[in-house]
Enzyme design. Structure first.
Site, PDB file in Angstrom:
ATOM      1  N   TYR A  13      -0.650   4.362  10.656  1.00 53.01           N
ATOM      2  CA  TYR A  13      -1.010   3.388  11.688  1.00 53.01           C
ATOM      3  C   TYR A  13       0.202   3.167  12.573  1.00 53.01           C
ATOM      4  O   TYR A  13       1.327   3.074  12.075  1.00 53.01           O
ATOM      5  CB  TYR A  13      -1.397   2.037  11.059  1.00 53.01           C
ATOM      6  CG  TYR A  13      -2.733   2.044  10.385  1.00 53.01           C
ATOM      7  CD1 TYR A  13      -3.910   2.196  11.121  1.00 53.01           C
ATOM      8  CD2 TYR A  13      -2.853   1.858   9.010  1.00 53.01           C
ATOM      9  CE1 TYR A  13      -5.157   2.200  10.498  1.00 53.01           C
ATOM     10  CE2 TYR A  13      -4.086   1.859   8.386  1.00 53.01           C
ATOM     11  CZ  TYR A  13      -5.237   2.028   9.133  1.00 53.01           C
ATOM     12  OH  TYR A  13      -6.466   2.024   8.526  1.00 53.01           O
ATOM     13  N   ARG A  70       0.847  -1.196   0.000  1.00 55.93           N
ATOM     14  CA  ARG A  70       0.000   0.000   0.000  1.00 55.93           C
ATOM     15  C   ARG A  70       0.889   1.255   0.000  1.00 55.93           C
ATOM     16  O   ARG A  70       2.098   1.174   0.176  1.00 55.93           O
ATOM     17  CB  ARG A  70      -0.910   0.010   1.247  1.00 55.93           C
ATOM     18  CG  ARG A  70      -2.002  -1.030   1.192  1.00 55.93           C
ATOM     19  CD  ARG A  70      -2.760  -1.115   2.507  1.00 55.93           C
ATOM     20  NE  ARG A  70      -1.925  -1.660   3.572  1.00 55.93           N
ATOM     21  CZ  ARG A  70      -2.325  -1.810   4.823  1.00 55.93           C
ATOM     22  NH1 ARG A  70      -3.533  -1.426   5.180  1.00 55.93           N
ATOM     23  NH2 ARG A  70      -1.523  -2.330   5.721  1.00 55.93           N
ATOM     24  N   HIS A  98      -0.275   1.206  16.107  1.00 53.85           N
ATOM     25  CA  HIS A  98      -0.514   0.002  16.938  1.00 53.85           C
ATOM     26  C   HIS A  98       0.566  -0.136  18.007  1.00 53.85           C
ATOM     27  O   HIS A  98       1.265  -1.149  18.098  1.00 53.85           O
ATOM     28  CB  HIS A  98      -0.586  -1.255  16.054  1.00 53.85           C
ATOM     29  CG  HIS A  98      -1.737  -1.212  15.100  1.00 53.85           C
ATOM     30  ND1 HIS A  98      -3.052  -1.283  15.515  1.00 53.85           N
ATOM     31  CD2 HIS A  98      -1.782  -1.084  13.752  1.00 53.85           C
ATOM     32  CE1 HIS A  98      -3.853  -1.198  14.466  1.00 53.85           C
ATOM     33  NE2 HIS A  98      -3.113  -1.061  13.386  1.00 53.85           N
ATOM     34  N   ASP A 124      -3.239  -7.884  15.187  1.00 56.39           N
ATOM     35  CA  ASP A 124      -2.460  -6.635  15.215  1.00 56.39           C
ATOM     36  C   ASP A 124      -2.545  -5.954  16.582  1.00 56.39           C
ATOM     37  O   ASP A 124      -1.797  -5.025  16.862  1.00 56.39           O
ATOM     38  CB  ASP A 124      -2.876  -5.679  14.091  1.00 56.39           C
ATOM     39  CG  ASP A 124      -4.323  -5.255  14.182  1.00 56.39           C
ATOM     40  OD1 ASP A 124      -5.095  -5.901  14.925  1.00 56.39           O
ATOM     41  OD2 ASP A 124      -4.692  -4.272  13.528  1.00 56.39           O
ATOM     42  N   LYS A 164       1.939   1.741   7.287  1.00 54.38           N
ATOM     43  CA  LYS A 164       2.301   0.896   8.432  1.00 54.38           C
ATOM     44  C   LYS A 164       3.160   1.657   9.432  1.00 54.38           C
ATOM     45  O   LYS A 164       3.747   2.683   9.116  1.00 54.38           O
ATOM     46  CB  LYS A 164       3.070  -0.348   7.959  1.00 54.38           C
ATOM     47  CG  LYS A 164       2.223  -1.350   7.226  1.00 54.38           C
ATOM     48  CD  LYS A 164       0.962  -1.745   7.968  1.00 54.38           C
ATOM     49  CE  LYS A 164       1.219  -2.709   9.113  1.00 54.38           C
ATOM     50  NZ  LYS A 164      -0.074  -3.155   9.732  1.00 54.38           N
ATOM     51  N   GLU A 210      -5.352   4.608  13.954  1.00 54.47           N
ATOM     52  CA  GLU A 210      -6.314   3.714  14.596  1.00 54.47           C
ATOM     53  C   GLU A 210      -6.950   4.278  15.861  1.00 54.47           C
ATOM     54  O   GLU A 210      -7.904   3.681  16.369  1.00 54.47           O
ATOM     55  CB  GLU A 210      -5.669   2.346  14.896  1.00 54.47           C
ATOM     56  CG  GLU A 210      -4.656   2.308  16.028  1.00 54.47           C
ATOM     57  CD  GLU A 210      -3.252   2.684  15.583  1.00 54.47           C
ATOM     58  OE1 GLU A 210      -3.064   3.157  14.451  1.00 54.47           O
ATOM     59  OE2 GLU A 210      -2.319   2.531  16.415  1.00 54.47           O
TER      60      GLU A 210
HETATM   61  P1  NAD Z   1     -14.666  -2.380  16.290  1.00 58.59           P
HETATM   62  O1  NAD Z   1     -14.395  -1.467  17.438  1.00 58.59           O
HETATM   63  O2  NAD Z   1     -15.504  -1.892  15.163  1.00 58.59           O
HETATM   64  O3  NAD Z   1     -15.338  -3.716  16.827  1.00 58.59           O
HETATM   65  C1  NAD Z   1     -14.842  -4.425  17.918  1.00 58.59           C
HETATM   66  C2  NAD Z   1     -16.014  -5.126  18.570  1.00 58.59           C
HETATM   67  O4  NAD Z   1     -15.473  -5.994  19.578  1.00 58.59           O
HETATM   68  C3  NAD Z   1     -16.984  -4.173  19.277  1.00 58.59           C
HETATM   69  O5  NAD Z   1     -18.299  -4.349  18.776  1.00 58.59           O
HETATM   70  C4  NAD Z   1     -16.870  -4.562  20.747  1.00 58.59           C
HETATM   71  O6  NAD Z   1     -18.105  -4.459  21.452  1.00 58.59           O
HETATM   72  C5  NAD Z   1     -16.411  -6.016  20.623  1.00 58.59           C
HETATM   73  N1  NAD Z   1     -15.765  -6.556  21.824  1.00 58.59           N
HETATM   74  C6  NAD Z   1     -14.853  -5.973  22.645  1.00 58.59           C
HETATM   75  N2  NAD Z   1     -14.512  -6.832  23.626  1.00 58.59           N
HETATM   76  C7  NAD Z   1     -15.209  -7.973  23.405  1.00 58.59           C
HETATM   77  C8  NAD Z   1     -15.293  -9.221  24.069  1.00 58.59           C
HETATM   78  N3  NAD Z   1     -14.578  -9.462  25.185  1.00 58.59           N
HETATM   79  N4  NAD Z   1     -16.120 -10.169  23.570  1.00 58.59           N
HETATM   80  C9  NAD Z   1     -16.854  -9.939  22.454  1.00 58.59           C
HETATM   81  N5  NAD Z   1     -16.833  -8.768  21.782  1.00 58.59           N
HETATM   82  C10 NAD Z   1     -16.008  -7.805  22.259  1.00 58.59           C
HETATM   83  O7  NAD Z   1     -13.218  -2.867  15.774  1.00 58.59           O
HETATM   84  P2  NAD Z   1     -12.882  -3.413  14.314  1.00 58.59           P
HETATM   85  O8  NAD Z   1     -12.614  -2.250  13.448  1.00 58.59           O
HETATM   86  O9  NAD Z   1     -13.907  -4.375  13.907  1.00 58.59           O
HETATM   87  O10 NAD Z   1     -11.475  -4.140  14.551  1.00 58.59           O
HETATM   88  C11 NAD Z   1     -11.385  -5.425  15.180  1.00 58.59           C
HETATM   89  C12 NAD Z   1      -9.927  -5.853  15.268  1.00 58.59           C
HETATM   90  O11 NAD Z   1      -9.420  -6.115  13.967  1.00 58.59           O
HETATM   91  C13 NAD Z   1      -8.988  -4.787  15.846  1.00 58.59           C
HETATM   92  O12 NAD Z   1      -8.050  -5.410  16.700  1.00 58.59           O
HETATM   93  C14 NAD Z   1      -8.301  -4.231  14.638  1.00 58.59           C
HETATM   94  O13 NAD Z   1      -7.038  -3.653  14.953  1.00 58.59           O
HETATM   95  C15 NAD Z   1      -8.148  -5.488  13.851  1.00 58.59           C
HETATM   96  N6  NAD Z   1      -7.789  -5.321  12.440  1.00 58.59           N
HETATM   97  C16 NAD Z   1      -6.820  -6.167  11.980  1.00 58.59           C
HETATM   98  C17 NAD Z   1      -6.444  -6.140  10.658  1.00 58.59           C
HETATM   99  C18 NAD Z   1      -5.415  -7.122  10.173  1.00 58.59           C
HETATM  100  O14 NAD Z   1      -4.887  -6.938   9.096  1.00 58.59           O
HETATM  101  N7  NAD Z   1      -5.134  -8.186  10.895  1.00 58.59           N
HETATM  102  C19 NAD Z   1      -7.015  -5.194   9.797  1.00 58.59           C
HETATM  103  C20 NAD Z   1      -8.004  -4.340  10.282  1.00 58.59           C
HETATM  104  C21 NAD Z   1      -8.391  -4.412  11.624  1.00 58.59           C
END
Ligand code: NAD
Length: 362
Positions: free
Chosen positions: A94, A15, A96, A270, A75, A118
């Site tokens: 980002y 990206r 993290h 992440d 990143k 983020e």
């Molecule tokens: P978000 O805030 O939109 O959603 C997170 C959800 O988790 C919320 O609805 C919250 O109520 C719920 N939650 C929190 N604690 C909980 C628990 N103990 N049990 C059940 N639900 C719980 O966040 P998002 O944008 O959906 O991101 C989710 C994750 O994905 C983040 O860690 C983000 O950094 C990660 N992410 C990773 C990548 C990757 O490439 N691996 C890419 C984008 C996002």
């Protein structure tokens, strides 16, 4: 202001911080933009395309870091990058930081002003600069799960949607935010049997209305999580506690009770991951087995589709980036949502969750 865009150097990251369309917007606002040669090649944007958008092309990242007032990336900075950051320079990318002590120390030592995409907020309590990548990762999680379920990839050999007369795969999505919702949408499109678990009752209500019975919702008690993962073919880990490390919701002991060769996709990797047995993987070697459960834990999932991801990210970052370019750090004083993105400023951590997760003062 002079805006600088280095080429991303993290492994398998294609990206780019600013697309040519964004460069045009900064230039139209009266700013200078310098782009490291080749920075846009991963999205098919040549140096000539950047030049025609109004950027100047420079040979090295060192020139970007040495002369830009604001560095825009995708990143988190790598060690060679954080050593080039300096005081009175804004870094917009980002970060993290919560699980990353080395980078935190590097940014503190640089004296720069680091704004993390983020943790920028919006008026509805959302995270507008995380959302587009979460949309991508959520949709991709189902494609990844489908690939990992195949026999050739060590999976149990099951099709996500089944076929007429054969049951579809059961998918448990833990966390019904942006990632979880987009995973559920993709999985529903493929015909899977889906449950979303979340700790937020208002969120479960929204999801229930959105999916009109097509997807089950459950409050994420320990018991509900246990029941659902035991019957699942695929578990998507999509929880987030903003700025903090992810809670561990599936333990190693749980794996023994799951279906053999079921797939865990830990999108929350992440933020440290929400399964005890998760460790970060790459697009080149995305999966590994623990106790005969397939783990997919790619930390930069959107990097697999850099064209879609770069445009989606730029659509979200552009207004904030233009505000920073126009007003400098005054933009942070005027906009509390942008200020929420400020993680490090002149050798101080300025984000409570980041400070707490590393036992450092904020
Ligand atoms: P978000 O805030 O939109 O959603 C997170 C959800 O988790 C919320 O609805 C919250 O109520 C719920 N939650 C929190 N604690 C909980 C628990 N103990 N049990 C059940 N639900 C719980 O966040 P998002 O944008 O959906 O991101 C989710 C994750 O994905 C983040 O860690 C983000 O950094 C990660 N992410 C990773 C990548 C990757 O490439 N691996 C890419 C984008 C996002």
């Amino acid at each position: 202001m002079r805006i600088g865009v280095p080429r991303e150097i993290k492994v398998e990251e294609y990206r780019v911080g600013l697309t040519p369309a964004s460069v045009r917007e900064y230039v139209a606002d009266g700013h200078d933009v310098i782009v490291e040669q080749g920075a846009g090649l991963g999205i098919g944007a040549s140096d000539d395309i950047y030049r025609s958008a109004g950027a100047a092309i420079v040979d090295t990242a060192a020139e970007v870091f040495a002369t830009a007032d604001m560095v825009v990336k995708v990143k988190e900075p790598q060690p060679t990058e954080w050593r080039q950051l300096r005081e009175n320079q804004i870094l917009f990318t980002y970060l993290h930081l919560a699980p990353d002590t080395a980078q935190t120390k590097g940014l503190l030592a640089s004296g720069c002003t680091a704004i993390a995409y983020e943790t920028v907020t919006d008026a509805h309590g959302g995270l507008p600069l995380l959302a587009p990548m979460s949309e991508v990762a959520g949709r991709l999680a189902i494609e990844a799960a489908g690939a990992a379920l195949r026999k050739s990839a060590d999976g149990m050999g099951k099709l996500i949607g089944g076929v007429p007369g054969v049951a579809p795969s059961r998918i448990a999505v833990i966390g019904g935010g942006v990632v979880g919702t987009h995973s559920a949408r993709m999985a529903a499109g493929l015909g899977a049997d889906i449950v979303i678990l979340d700790r937020s009752l208002p969120r479960l209500r929204v999801l229930d209305e959105m999916f009109l019975g097509r997807v089950r919702t459950r409050y994420a008690t320990l018991e509900a999580i246990e029941e659902e993962i035991i019957g699942a073919d695929v578990v998507i880990g999509a929880v987030l506690v903003p700025g903090a490390s992810a809670p561990k919701l599936v333990s190693r002991a749980h794996l023994a009770r799951m279906k053999r060769r079921a797939v865990l996709v830990d999108v929350a990797i992440d933020q440290g991951g929400c399964f005890e047995t998760s460790r970060p993987t790459t697009h080149q070697a995305p999966t590994y087995l623990v106790d005969e459960i397939v783990h997919y834990c790619v930390a930069n999932m959107p990097g697999a589709v850099p064209v879609t991801s770069s445009h989606a990210l730029n659509n979200a970052t552009l207004p904030f980036g233009l505000a920073l370019a126009g007003k400098g750090i005054r933009a942070l004083i005027e906009d509390p949502h942008l200020r929420a993105g400020l993680n490090v400023h002149r050798g101080q951590i300025t984000n409570r969750a980041v400070a707490d997760s590393q036992n450092l003062p904020a």
